[in-house]
Design an enzyme around this catalytic site. Sequence first.
Site, PDB file in Angstrom:
ATOM      1  N   GLY B 166     -25.224 -23.083 -44.895  1.00 38.98           N
ATOM      2  CA  GLY B 166     -25.700 -21.785 -45.362  1.00 38.98           C
ATOM      3  C   GLY B 166     -25.090 -21.329 -46.678  1.00 38.98           C
ATOM      4  CD  GLU B 201     -36.925 -25.655 -49.044  1.00 40.83           C
ATOM      5  OE1 GLU B 201     -36.540 -26.828 -48.948  1.00 40.83           O
ATOM      6  OE2 GLU B 201     -36.770 -24.802 -48.156  1.00 40.83           O
ATOM      7  CE  LYS B 202     -45.098 -18.553 -50.053  1.00 37.71           C
ATOM      8  NZ  LYS B 202     -44.763 -17.544 -51.081  1.00 37.71           N
ATOM      9  CE  LYS B 237     -32.191 -26.876 -33.431  1.00 36.90           C
ATOM     10  NZ  LYS B 237     -32.353 -28.338 -33.500  1.00 36.90           N
ATOM     11  CD  GLU B 289     -31.969 -30.774 -41.342  1.00 38.21           C
ATOM     12  OE1 GLU B 289     -31.667 -30.222 -42.417  1.00 38.21           O
ATOM     13  OE2 GLU B 289     -31.166 -31.014 -40.432  1.00 38.21           O
ATOM     14  CG  ASN B 291     -31.546 -33.560 -36.901  1.00 37.97           C
ATOM     15  OD1 ASN B 291     -30.924 -33.450 -37.944  1.00 37.97           O
ATOM     16  ND2 ASN B 291     -32.094 -32.535 -36.296  1.00 37.97           N
ATOM     17  NE  ARG B 293     -27.734 -35.229 -34.888  1.00 37.46           N
ATOM     18  CZ  ARG B 293     -28.271 -34.076 -34.516  1.00 37.46           C
ATOM     19  NH1 ARG B 293     -28.734 -33.925 -33.297  1.00 37.46           N
ATOM     20  NH2 ARG B 293     -28.369 -33.055 -35.353  1.00 37.46           N
ATOM     21  CB  VAL B 296     -27.725 -30.451 -28.193  1.00 32.74           C
ATOM     22  CG1 VAL B 296     -27.285 -29.581 -27.020  1.00 32.74           C
ATOM     23  CG2 VAL B 296     -26.534 -30.804 -29.072  1.00 32.74           C
TER      24      VAL B 296
END
Lengths: 77, 455
Positions: B166, B201-202, B237, B289, B291, B293, B296
Amino acid sequence: MAQILSPLPGTFYRKPAPDKPPFKSEGDSVAVGDVIGLIEVMKNFVEVHADAAGKVAKFIADNEEPVMAGQPLVEVS
Amino acid sequence: MAFSRLLIANRGEIAVRIQRAARELGMTTIQVYSAADEDSLAVKMADKAINIGPPHAAKSYLNIAAILEAAETTGAEAIHPGYGFLSENADFAEAVEAAGLVFVGPTASTIRTMGDKAAARAAAEKAGVPVVPGSAGRVADFAQARAAAAEIGYSVMIKASAGGGGRGIRVVESAEGLEAAFDQAGAEAKAAFGDSGLYLEKFIARARHVEVQVLGDGRDAIHCYERECSLQRRRQKVWEEAPALALKPNVREALCACAVRLAKSVAYRGAGTLEFLYDDATERFYFIEMNTRIQVEHPVTEMATGVDLVREMLRVAAGAPLAYTQSAIRLRGHAIEARINAEDPAQNFRPSPGTVSDYRAPGGAGTRFDTLLYQGYQVPPFYDSLIGKLIVWDETREAALARMRRALTELIVEGIATTAPLHQELVEDEAVRAGAFHTRWLEDWLSSRQRRAAS
Protein backbone atom coordinates in the site's frame (compact mmCIF):
# COMPACT_ATOMS: atom_id res chain seq x y z
CA MET A 1 21.11 0.38 37.23
CA ALA A 2 17.70 -0.04 35.58
CA GLN A 3 16.48 -2.55 33.01
CA ILE A 4 14.12 -1.90 30.13
CA LEU A 5 11.83 -4.89 29.68
CA SER A 6 10.09 -6.20 26.60
CA PRO A 7 6.40 -5.28 26.76
CA LEU A 8 5.43 -8.21 24.51
CA PRO A 9 6.66 -11.60 23.34
CA GLY A 10 8.14 -11.64 19.85
CA THR A 11 11.31 -10.87 17.92
CA PHE A 12 13.50 -7.99 19.13
CA TYR A 13 15.05 -5.60 16.61
CA ARG A 14 17.64 -2.97 17.46
CA LYS A 15 17.29 -1.17 14.10
CA PRO A 16 14.30 0.48 12.40
CA ALA A 17 15.24 -1.37 9.17
CA PRO A 18 17.99 -3.85 8.23
CA ASP A 19 20.02 -1.16 6.40
CA LYS A 20 19.58 1.52 9.08
CA PRO A 21 21.77 2.22 12.13
CA PRO A 22 20.54 0.93 15.51
CA PHE A 23 18.18 3.10 17.58
CA LYS A 24 20.72 3.10 20.44
CA SER A 25 24.25 1.86 20.93
CA GLU A 26 26.14 1.15 24.11
CA GLY A 27 27.26 4.43 25.70
CA ASP A 28 24.41 6.47 24.15
CA SER A 29 22.31 8.55 26.49
CA VAL A 30 18.67 7.59 26.91
CA ALA A 31 15.71 9.77 27.91
CA VAL A 32 12.39 8.40 29.14
CA GLY A 33 10.22 7.75 26.07
CA ASP A 34 13.13 7.20 23.64
CA VAL A 35 12.68 4.30 21.24
CA ILE A 36 15.29 1.66 22.03
CA GLY A 37 14.05 -1.07 19.65
CA LEU A 38 11.11 -2.82 18.04
CA ILE A 39 9.25 -6.00 18.92
CA GLU A 40 7.71 -7.91 16.05
CA VAL A 41 4.67 -9.81 17.21
CA MET A 42 2.64 -11.69 14.59
CA LYS A 43 3.96 -9.45 11.77
CA ASN A 44 3.12 -6.25 13.72
CA PHE A 45 5.93 -3.97 14.82
CA VAL A 46 5.65 -2.33 18.23
CA GLU A 47 8.13 0.31 19.45
CA VAL A 48 9.83 -0.27 22.78
CA HIS A 49 10.13 2.99 24.74
CA ALA A 50 12.62 3.60 27.53
CA ASP A 51 11.01 3.95 30.98
CA ALA A 52 14.30 4.93 32.58
CA ALA A 53 16.86 7.65 31.76
CA GLY A 54 20.67 7.45 31.76
CA LYS A 55 23.25 5.79 29.54
CA VAL A 56 22.98 2.48 27.70
CA ALA A 57 25.27 0.21 29.71
CA LYS A 58 24.57 -3.02 27.83
CA PHE A 59 22.14 -4.67 25.41
CA ILE A 60 21.00 -7.90 27.05
CA ALA A 61 18.99 -9.08 24.03
CA ASP A 62 20.57 -9.30 20.59
CA ASN A 63 19.14 -8.04 17.32
CA GLU A 64 16.57 -10.51 15.90
CA GLU A 65 16.53 -12.48 19.15
CA PRO A 66 13.25 -14.10 20.27
CA VAL A 67 12.12 -12.57 23.57
CA MET A 68 9.34 -13.16 26.09
CA ALA A 69 7.13 -10.49 27.63
CA GLY A 70 8.96 -9.03 30.64
CA GLN A 71 12.38 -10.17 29.45
CA PRO A 72 15.15 -7.55 30.03
CA LEU A 73 16.35 -5.96 26.77
CA VAL A 74 18.70 -3.16 27.85
CA GLU A 75 20.55 -2.15 30.97
CA VAL A 76 20.58 1.61 31.66
CA SER A 77 22.98 3.15 34.18
CA MET B 1 8.95 -37.99 -11.26
CA ALA B 2 6.75 -40.02 -8.96
CA PHE B 3 7.65 -39.50 -5.33
CA SER B 4 6.62 -40.91 -1.99
CA ARG B 5 8.55 -38.77 0.54
CA LEU B 6 7.19 -35.23 0.77
CA LEU B 7 8.82 -32.45 2.78
CA ILE B 8 6.53 -29.63 3.88
CA ALA B 9 8.40 -26.30 3.93
CA ASN B 10 5.79 -24.40 5.90
CA ARG B 11 4.02 -24.39 9.26
CA GLY B 12 0.63 -23.92 10.86
CA GLU B 13 -2.70 -24.98 9.46
CA ILE B 14 -1.49 -25.27 5.86
CA ALA B 15 1.25 -27.73 6.89
CA VAL B 16 -1.46 -29.88 8.51
CA ARG B 17 -3.62 -29.52 5.39
CA ILE B 18 -0.78 -30.63 3.08
CA GLN B 19 0.06 -33.59 5.30
CA ARG B 20 -3.53 -34.79 5.10
CA ALA B 21 -3.51 -34.77 1.28
CA ALA B 22 -0.08 -36.42 1.17
CA ARG B 23 -1.11 -39.16 3.55
CA GLU B 24 -4.21 -39.94 1.50
CA LEU B 25 -1.89 -40.46 -1.47
CA GLY B 26 0.20 -42.88 0.61
CA MET B 27 3.15 -40.52 0.96
CA THR B 28 5.49 -40.21 3.92
CA THR B 29 5.29 -36.71 5.43
CA ILE B 30 8.42 -34.87 6.55
CA GLN B 31 7.78 -31.68 8.49
CA VAL B 32 10.43 -29.00 8.96
CA TYR B 33 10.08 -26.76 12.00
CA SER B 34 11.68 -23.85 13.79
CA ALA B 35 12.60 -24.00 17.48
CA ALA B 36 9.33 -22.17 18.22
CA ASP B 37 7.23 -24.88 16.55
CA GLU B 38 8.54 -28.01 18.23
CA ASP B 39 5.15 -28.56 19.91
CA SER B 40 3.08 -27.68 16.84
CA LEU B 41 0.28 -29.89 15.54
CA ALA B 42 2.07 -30.21 12.19
CA VAL B 43 5.15 -31.66 13.93
CA LYS B 44 3.04 -34.03 16.04
CA MET B 45 1.15 -35.32 12.99
CA ALA B 46 4.10 -35.79 10.64
CA ASP B 47 5.81 -39.13 10.04
CA LYS B 48 9.12 -37.36 10.53
CA ALA B 49 10.06 -33.89 11.74
CA ILE B 50 13.33 -31.98 11.52
CA ASN B 51 14.48 -28.77 13.19
CA ILE B 52 15.75 -26.19 10.69
CA GLY B 53 16.66 -23.29 12.95
CA PRO B 54 15.64 -20.54 15.35
CA PRO B 55 12.16 -18.96 15.54
CA HIS B 56 12.97 -15.96 13.32
CA ALA B 57 11.56 -16.97 9.91
CA ALA B 58 14.59 -15.62 8.02
CA LYS B 59 16.68 -18.21 9.86
CA SER B 60 14.29 -21.13 9.48
CA TYR B 61 11.24 -21.14 7.17
CA LEU B 62 12.93 -18.71 4.75
CA ASN B 63 16.34 -20.38 4.97
CA ILE B 64 16.74 -22.16 1.63
CA ALA B 65 20.04 -23.84 2.55
CA ALA B 66 18.64 -25.22 5.83
CA ILE B 67 15.53 -26.57 4.10
CA LEU B 68 17.52 -28.26 1.34
CA GLU B 69 19.85 -29.77 3.92
CA ALA B 70 16.84 -31.11 5.84
CA ALA B 71 15.52 -32.59 2.60
CA GLU B 72 18.80 -34.36 1.98
CA THR B 73 19.10 -35.63 5.57
CA THR B 74 15.58 -37.05 5.53
CA GLY B 75 15.63 -38.44 2.00
CA ALA B 76 12.79 -36.20 0.82
CA GLU B 77 11.94 -36.45 -2.87
CA ALA B 78 9.61 -33.46 -3.19
CA ILE B 79 8.92 -30.18 -1.38
CA HIS B 80 5.54 -28.48 -0.95
CA PRO B 81 6.04 -24.80 -0.07
CA GLY B 82 2.47 -24.04 1.13
CA TYR B 83 1.61 -20.32 1.05
CA GLY B 84 3.69 -17.34 2.17
CA PHE B 85 7.36 -17.98 3.12
CA LEU B 86 9.17 -19.43 0.05
CA SER B 87 6.07 -20.40 -1.93
CA GLU B 88 6.51 -17.71 -4.60
CA ASN B 89 10.29 -17.53 -4.51
CA ALA B 90 11.58 -18.49 -7.96
CA ASP B 91 15.13 -18.95 -6.65
CA PHE B 92 13.85 -21.51 -4.16
CA ALA B 93 11.91 -23.40 -6.83
CA GLU B 94 15.07 -23.45 -8.94
CA ALA B 95 17.26 -24.59 -6.04
CA VAL B 96 14.85 -27.42 -5.21
CA GLU B 97 14.96 -28.71 -8.78
CA ALA B 98 18.73 -28.22 -8.99
CA ALA B 99 18.99 -30.48 -5.92
CA GLY B 100 17.16 -33.16 -7.91
CA LEU B 101 13.88 -32.77 -6.02
CA VAL B 102 10.35 -31.99 -7.21
CA PHE B 103 8.99 -28.54 -6.41
CA VAL B 104 5.24 -28.81 -5.86
CA GLY B 105 4.19 -25.78 -7.87
CA PRO B 106 4.87 -24.07 -11.17
CA THR B 107 8.27 -23.71 -12.81
CA ALA B 108 10.67 -21.04 -11.58
CA SER B 109 10.21 -19.15 -14.83
CA THR B 110 6.41 -19.06 -14.41
CA ILE B 111 6.84 -17.78 -10.85
CA ARG B 112 9.19 -15.08 -12.16
CA THR B 113 6.90 -13.95 -14.96
CA MET B 114 3.70 -13.90 -12.96
CA GLY B 115 5.34 -12.49 -9.82
CA ASP B 116 6.45 -9.32 -11.59
CA LYS B 117 3.52 -6.90 -11.78
CA ALA B 118 4.40 -5.41 -15.16
CA ALA B 119 5.30 -8.78 -16.74
CA ALA B 120 2.10 -10.39 -15.43
CA ARG B 121 0.05 -7.53 -16.82
CA ALA B 122 1.75 -7.90 -20.19
CA ALA B 123 1.13 -11.68 -20.20
CA ALA B 124 -2.53 -11.03 -19.36
CA GLU B 125 -2.94 -8.49 -22.15
CA LYS B 126 -1.29 -10.89 -24.60
CA ALA B 127 -3.76 -13.61 -23.60
CA GLY B 128 -6.65 -11.22 -24.18
CA VAL B 129 -7.45 -10.83 -20.47
CA PRO B 130 -8.77 -7.36 -19.55
CA VAL B 131 -6.52 -5.39 -17.21
CA VAL B 132 -7.33 -2.20 -15.31
CA PRO B 133 -6.90 0.63 -17.86
CA GLY B 134 -3.60 2.33 -17.16
CA SER B 135 -0.36 3.80 -18.46
CA ALA B 136 1.80 1.62 -20.66
CA GLY B 137 4.30 0.74 -17.94
CA ARG B 138 6.13 3.45 -16.03
CA VAL B 139 5.59 7.13 -16.71
CA ALA B 140 8.87 8.98 -17.20
CA ASP B 141 7.79 12.34 -15.76
CA PHE B 142 4.83 14.46 -14.73
CA ALA B 143 4.01 15.47 -18.33
CA GLN B 144 3.63 11.79 -19.27
CA ALA B 145 1.58 11.16 -16.14
CA ARG B 146 -0.77 14.03 -17.03
CA ALA B 147 -1.23 12.73 -20.56
CA ALA B 148 -1.82 9.17 -19.32
CA ALA B 149 -4.35 10.36 -16.70
CA ALA B 150 -6.27 12.33 -19.31
CA GLU B 151 -6.44 9.27 -21.54
CA ILE B 152 -7.47 6.88 -18.74
CA GLY B 153 -10.01 9.31 -17.27
CA TYR B 154 -10.25 10.40 -13.63
CA SER B 155 -10.25 9.16 -10.89
CA VAL B 156 -6.83 7.59 -11.31
CA MET B 157 -4.56 5.74 -8.97
CA ILE B 158 -0.83 6.49 -8.92
CA LYS B 159 1.13 3.39 -7.94
CA ALA B 160 4.77 2.57 -7.30
CA SER B 161 6.23 0.18 -9.90
CA ALA B 162 8.29 -1.50 -7.22
CA GLY B 163 5.31 -1.31 -4.92
CA GLY B 164 3.73 -3.40 -2.24
CA GLY B 165 2.00 -3.03 1.10
CA GLY B 166 0.00 0.00 0.00
CA ARG B 167 2.96 2.38 -0.04
CA GLY B 168 3.49 4.86 -2.85
CA ILE B 169 -0.21 4.81 -3.74
CA ARG B 170 -2.35 7.94 -4.28
CA VAL B 171 -5.90 8.30 -5.56
CA VAL B 172 -6.45 11.48 -7.59
CA GLU B 173 -9.94 12.68 -8.44
CA SER B 174 -9.14 15.43 -10.92
CA ALA B 175 -6.31 17.03 -12.91
CA GLU B 176 -5.78 19.75 -10.26
CA GLY B 177 -4.54 17.30 -7.63
CA LEU B 178 -2.32 15.26 -9.93
CA GLU B 179 1.01 17.06 -9.63
CA ALA B 180 1.13 17.17 -5.82
CA ALA B 181 0.06 13.51 -5.54
CA PHE B 182 2.58 12.50 -8.23
CA ASP B 183 5.43 14.14 -6.30
CA GLN B 184 4.31 12.65 -2.97
CA ALA B 185 3.90 9.14 -4.36
CA GLY B 186 7.31 9.36 -6.05
CA ALA B 187 9.01 10.47 -2.83
CA GLU B 188 7.25 7.76 -0.84
CA ALA B 189 8.17 5.09 -3.38
CA LYS B 190 11.78 6.28 -3.38
CA ALA B 191 11.92 6.10 0.43
CA ALA B 192 10.18 2.73 0.67
CA PHE B 193 11.64 0.86 -2.31
CA GLY B 194 14.63 2.96 -3.42
CA ASP B 195 12.86 3.37 -6.77
CA SER B 196 10.65 6.37 -7.53
CA GLY B 197 9.14 4.76 -10.65
CA LEU B 198 5.37 5.24 -10.91
CA TYR B 199 2.56 4.03 -13.13
CA LEU B 200 -1.08 5.00 -13.39
CA GLU B 201 -4.27 2.95 -13.26
CA LYS B 202 -7.93 3.77 -13.40
CA PHE B 203 -9.37 3.95 -9.87
CA ILE B 204 -12.39 1.71 -9.41
CA ALA B 205 -14.20 3.01 -6.36
CA ARG B 206 -16.52 0.17 -5.46
CA ALA B 207 -14.87 -2.99 -6.65
CA ARG B 208 -15.36 -6.50 -5.49
CA HIS B 209 -12.36 -8.79 -5.18
CA VAL B 210 -13.07 -11.84 -7.32
CA GLU B 211 -10.48 -14.53 -8.03
CA VAL B 212 -10.45 -17.60 -10.22
CA GLN B 213 -8.93 -20.89 -9.11
CA VAL B 214 -6.99 -22.64 -11.85
CA LEU B 215 -5.29 -26.03 -12.01
CA GLY B 216 -2.74 -27.00 -14.62
CA ASP B 217 -0.47 -29.93 -15.38
CA GLY B 218 1.96 -28.04 -17.63
CA ARG B 219 0.02 -29.12 -20.73
CA ASP B 220 -3.63 -28.47 -20.02
CA ALA B 221 -5.35 -26.10 -17.60
CA ILE B 222 -8.84 -25.88 -16.14
CA HIS B 223 -10.66 -23.59 -13.71
CA CYS B 224 -12.56 -24.50 -10.55
CA TYR B 225 -14.73 -21.40 -10.70
CA GLU B 226 -14.23 -18.33 -8.57
CA ARG B 227 -14.19 -17.00 -5.04
CA GLU B 228 -15.15 -13.62 -3.69
CA CYS B 229 -12.90 -12.06 -1.04
CA SER B 230 -14.26 -8.53 -0.79
CA LEU B 231 -14.29 -8.42 3.02
CA GLN B 232 -10.77 -7.25 3.81
CA ARG B 233 -8.95 -5.31 6.49
CA ARG B 234 -5.61 -3.68 5.61
CA ARG B 235 -5.64 -5.66 2.35
CA GLN B 236 -5.88 -8.92 4.31
CA LYS B 237 -8.82 -11.13 3.53
CA VAL B 238 -11.14 -11.75 6.46
CA TRP B 239 -14.10 -13.66 5.00
CA GLU B 240 -14.30 -15.48 1.66
CA GLU B 241 -17.04 -17.14 -0.34
CA ALA B 242 -17.49 -19.39 -3.35
CA PRO B 243 -19.02 -18.67 -5.76
CA ALA B 244 -18.83 -14.86 -6.05
CA LEU B 245 -22.07 -13.07 -5.26
CA ALA B 246 -22.78 -10.62 -8.05
CA LEU B 247 -21.77 -12.44 -11.22
CA LYS B 248 -24.33 -13.21 -13.89
CA PRO B 249 -23.79 -16.64 -15.48
CA ASN B 250 -22.43 -15.21 -18.74
CA VAL B 251 -19.99 -12.95 -16.87
CA ARG B 252 -18.85 -15.91 -14.74
CA GLU B 253 -18.20 -18.01 -17.85
CA ALA B 254 -16.27 -15.18 -19.52
CA LEU B 255 -14.20 -14.52 -16.38
CA CYS B 256 -13.28 -18.17 -15.87
CA ALA B 257 -12.53 -18.66 -19.58
CA CYS B 258 -10.13 -15.69 -19.44
CA ALA B 259 -8.33 -17.17 -16.46
CA VAL B 260 -7.90 -20.51 -18.21
CA ARG B 261 -6.58 -18.75 -21.33
CA LEU B 262 -3.93 -16.98 -19.27
CA ALA B 263 -3.03 -20.19 -17.38
CA LYS B 264 -2.68 -22.08 -20.66
CA SER B 265 -0.60 -19.30 -22.22
CA VAL B 266 2.07 -19.82 -19.55
CA ALA B 267 1.71 -23.66 -19.56
CA TYR B 268 0.74 -23.43 -15.91
CA ARG B 269 1.51 -26.34 -13.57
CA GLY B 270 -0.10 -26.74 -10.15
CA ALA B 271 -2.74 -24.67 -8.39
CA GLY B 272 -2.90 -20.95 -9.06
CA THR B 273 -5.20 -18.02 -8.58
CA LEU B 274 -5.90 -15.09 -10.85
CA GLU B 275 -7.14 -12.07 -8.96
CA PHE B 276 -9.57 -9.61 -10.53
CA LEU B 277 -11.42 -6.49 -9.57
CA TYR B 278 -15.09 -6.64 -10.46
CA ASP B 279 -17.10 -3.48 -10.96
CA ASP B 280 -20.81 -4.04 -10.17
CA ALA B 281 -21.79 -0.84 -11.96
CA THR B 282 -20.38 -1.84 -15.35
CA GLU B 283 -20.29 -5.64 -14.88
CA ARG B 284 -16.67 -5.57 -16.02
CA PHE B 285 -13.72 -7.40 -14.54
CA TYR B 286 -10.04 -6.49 -14.62
CA PHE B 287 -7.03 -8.73 -13.96
CA ILE B 288 -4.79 -7.50 -11.13
CA GLU B 289 -2.31 -10.27 -10.39
CA MET B 290 -1.67 -13.99 -10.22
CA ASN B 291 -0.69 -15.99 -7.16
CA THR B 292 1.35 -19.00 -8.17
CA ARG B 293 0.62 -21.11 -5.08
CA ILE B 294 -2.18 -22.64 -3.04
CA GLN B 295 -4.10 -19.90 -1.26
CA VAL B 296 -5.34 -19.62 2.31
CA GLU B 297 -8.96 -19.56 1.16
CA HIS B 298 -8.73 -22.60 -1.14
CA PRO B 299 -11.18 -24.66 1.00
CA VAL B 300 -14.23 -22.65 -0.13
CA THR B 301 -13.51 -23.80 -3.67
CA GLU B 302 -13.01 -27.37 -2.45
CA MET B 303 -16.37 -27.25 -0.66
CA ALA B 304 -18.22 -25.75 -3.64
CA THR B 305 -16.69 -28.05 -6.29
CA GLY B 306 -15.69 -31.19 -4.39
CA VAL B 307 -12.15 -31.02 -5.82
CA ASP B 308 -9.24 -31.64 -3.42
CA LEU B 309 -6.90 -28.91 -4.70
CA VAL B 310 -3.88 -29.87 -2.60
CA ARG B 311 -4.12 -33.51 -3.60
CA GLU B 312 -4.35 -32.44 -7.24
CA MET B 313 -1.22 -30.27 -6.81
CA LEU B 314 0.66 -33.29 -5.49
CA ARG B 315 -0.58 -35.61 -8.24
CA VAL B 316 0.37 -33.15 -10.97
CA ALA B 317 3.78 -32.52 -9.39
CA ALA B 318 4.36 -36.27 -9.53
CA GLY B 319 3.84 -36.13 -13.29
CA ALA B 320 0.21 -37.25 -13.56
CA PRO B 321 -2.15 -35.44 -15.93
CA LEU B 322 -5.05 -33.48 -14.43
CA ALA B 323 -7.62 -35.87 -12.98
CA TYR B 324 -10.47 -33.67 -14.21
CA THR B 325 -11.67 -32.35 -17.50
CA GLN B 326 -13.33 -28.92 -17.46
CA SER B 327 -16.80 -30.36 -17.86
CA ALA B 328 -16.29 -32.52 -14.76
CA ILE B 329 -15.96 -29.42 -12.58
CA ARG B 330 -19.38 -28.46 -11.27
CA LEU B 331 -20.35 -25.73 -8.86
CA ARG B 332 -22.78 -26.86 -6.24
CA GLY B 333 -24.27 -24.78 -3.42
CA HIS B 334 -22.36 -22.09 -1.55
CA ALA B 335 -19.32 -22.08 0.75
CA ILE B 336 -18.12 -19.44 3.23
CA GLU B 337 -14.85 -19.21 5.13
CA ALA B 338 -14.25 -17.11 8.25
CA ARG B 339 -10.58 -16.59 9.13
CA ILE B 340 -9.98 -17.04 12.84
CA ASN B 341 -6.94 -14.99 13.85
CA ALA B 342 -5.26 -14.66 17.23
CA GLU B 343 -6.13 -10.97 17.37
CA ASP B 344 -8.48 -8.98 19.58
CA PRO B 345 -11.15 -7.26 17.45
CA ALA B 346 -12.21 -5.24 20.52
CA GLN B 347 -8.69 -3.75 20.79
CA ASN B 348 -7.96 -2.74 17.24
CA PHE B 349 -6.93 -6.29 16.32
CA ARG B 350 -4.03 -6.40 18.75
CA PRO B 351 -2.06 -9.65 18.30
CA SER B 352 -2.83 -12.21 20.98
CA PRO B 353 -0.28 -15.02 21.17
CA GLY B 354 -0.32 -17.28 24.23
CA THR B 355 -1.54 -20.55 25.66
CA VAL B 356 -4.87 -22.03 24.57
CA SER B 357 -6.36 -23.11 27.89
CA ASP B 358 -9.55 -24.56 26.45
CA TYR B 359 -10.43 -25.56 22.91
CA ARG B 360 -13.38 -27.13 21.14
CA ALA B 361 -13.70 -27.36 17.35
CA PRO B 362 -16.99 -26.90 15.51
CA GLY B 363 -18.25 -29.89 13.55
CA GLY B 364 -21.32 -31.40 11.96
CA ALA B 365 -22.74 -31.44 8.46
CA GLY B 366 -21.16 -29.12 5.90
CA THR B 367 -18.66 -27.82 8.45
CA ARG B 368 -14.87 -27.91 8.21
CA PHE B 369 -12.30 -26.39 10.56
CA ASP B 370 -8.73 -26.25 9.25
CA THR B 371 -6.56 -25.34 12.22
CA LEU B 372 -3.25 -25.60 14.05
CA LEU B 373 -4.95 -25.60 17.45
CA TYR B 374 -5.16 -28.16 20.21
CA GLN B 375 -5.87 -27.73 23.90
CA GLY B 376 -2.79 -26.53 25.77
CA TYR B 377 -1.00 -25.34 22.60
CA GLN B 378 1.04 -22.20 22.97
CA VAL B 379 0.47 -19.93 19.95
CA PRO B 380 3.92 -18.45 19.25
CA PRO B 381 4.32 -14.68 18.65
CA PHE B 382 6.72 -15.08 15.72
CA TYR B 383 4.42 -15.83 12.80
CA ASP B 384 1.15 -14.91 11.14
CA SER B 385 -1.88 -14.65 13.44
CA LEU B 386 -4.03 -17.12 11.46
CA ILE B 387 -4.96 -19.99 13.80
CA GLY B 388 -7.92 -21.50 12.01
CA LYS B 389 -10.32 -21.32 9.09
CA LEU B 390 -13.95 -22.11 9.68
CA ILE B 391 -15.53 -23.21 6.41
CA VAL B 392 -19.19 -24.08 5.91
CA TRP B 393 -21.10 -25.32 2.89
CA ASP B 394 -24.79 -25.62 2.13
CA GLU B 395 -27.15 -25.72 -0.84
CA THR B 396 -27.84 -21.97 -0.70
CA ARG B 397 -25.98 -18.94 0.63
CA GLU B 398 -28.73 -18.31 3.14
CA ALA B 399 -28.41 -21.82 4.52
CA ALA B 400 -24.61 -21.48 4.57
CA LEU B 401 -24.95 -18.27 6.62
CA ALA B 402 -27.17 -20.14 9.10
CA ARG B 403 -24.58 -22.90 9.27
CA MET B 404 -21.79 -20.36 9.84
CA ARG B 405 -23.78 -18.79 12.67
CA ARG B 406 -24.32 -22.22 14.25
CA ALA B 407 -20.69 -23.34 13.79
CA LEU B 408 -19.35 -20.12 15.33
CA THR B 409 -21.34 -20.82 18.51
CA GLU B 410 -19.61 -24.21 18.78
CA LEU B 411 -16.06 -22.86 18.46
CA ILE B 412 -14.37 -22.40 21.85
CA VAL B 413 -10.88 -20.94 22.13
CA GLU B 414 -9.96 -19.77 25.63
CA GLY B 415 -6.76 -18.17 26.88
CA ILE B 416 -6.15 -15.98 23.83
CA ALA B 417 -8.33 -13.45 22.00
CA THR B 418 -9.60 -14.40 18.54
CA THR B 419 -11.52 -12.77 15.71
CA ALA B 420 -14.48 -15.15 16.19
CA PRO B 421 -16.58 -12.35 17.81
CA LEU B 422 -16.08 -10.22 14.69
CA HIS B 423 -17.47 -13.04 12.54
CA GLN B 424 -20.42 -13.42 14.90
CA GLU B 425 -21.25 -9.78 14.21
CA LEU B 426 -20.65 -10.05 10.46
CA VAL B 427 -22.92 -13.07 10.08
CA GLU B 428 -25.79 -11.02 11.56
CA ASP B 429 -25.09 -7.86 9.54
CA GLU B 430 -27.71 -6.86 6.97
CA ALA B 431 -25.21 -5.82 4.31
CA VAL B 432 -23.23 -9.03 4.70
CA ARG B 433 -26.42 -11.08 4.54
CA ALA B 434 -27.42 -9.22 1.39
CA GLY B 435 -23.91 -9.58 -0.06
CA ALA B 436 -23.85 -5.81 -0.57
CA PHE B 437 -20.16 -5.11 -0.04
CA HIS B 438 -16.94 -4.06 -1.77
CA THR B 439 -13.26 -4.18 -0.89
CA ARG B 440 -13.38 -1.15 1.41
CA TRP B 441 -16.71 -2.02 3.02
CA LEU B 442 -15.28 -3.79 6.06
CA GLU B 443 -12.87 -0.99 6.98
CA ASP B 444 -15.70 1.55 6.73
CA TRP B 445 -17.89 -0.72 8.85
CA LEU B 446 -15.15 -1.16 11.47
CA SER B 447 -14.47 2.56 11.77
CA SER B 448 -18.16 3.44 12.06
CA ARG B 449 -18.53 0.73 14.69
CA GLN B 450 -15.63 2.25 16.59
CA ARG B 451 -17.30 5.67 16.43
CA ARG B 452 -20.56 4.18 17.70
CA ALA B 453 -18.71 2.56 20.59
CA ALA B 454 -16.93 5.81 21.46
CA SER B 455 -20.05 8.00 21.46
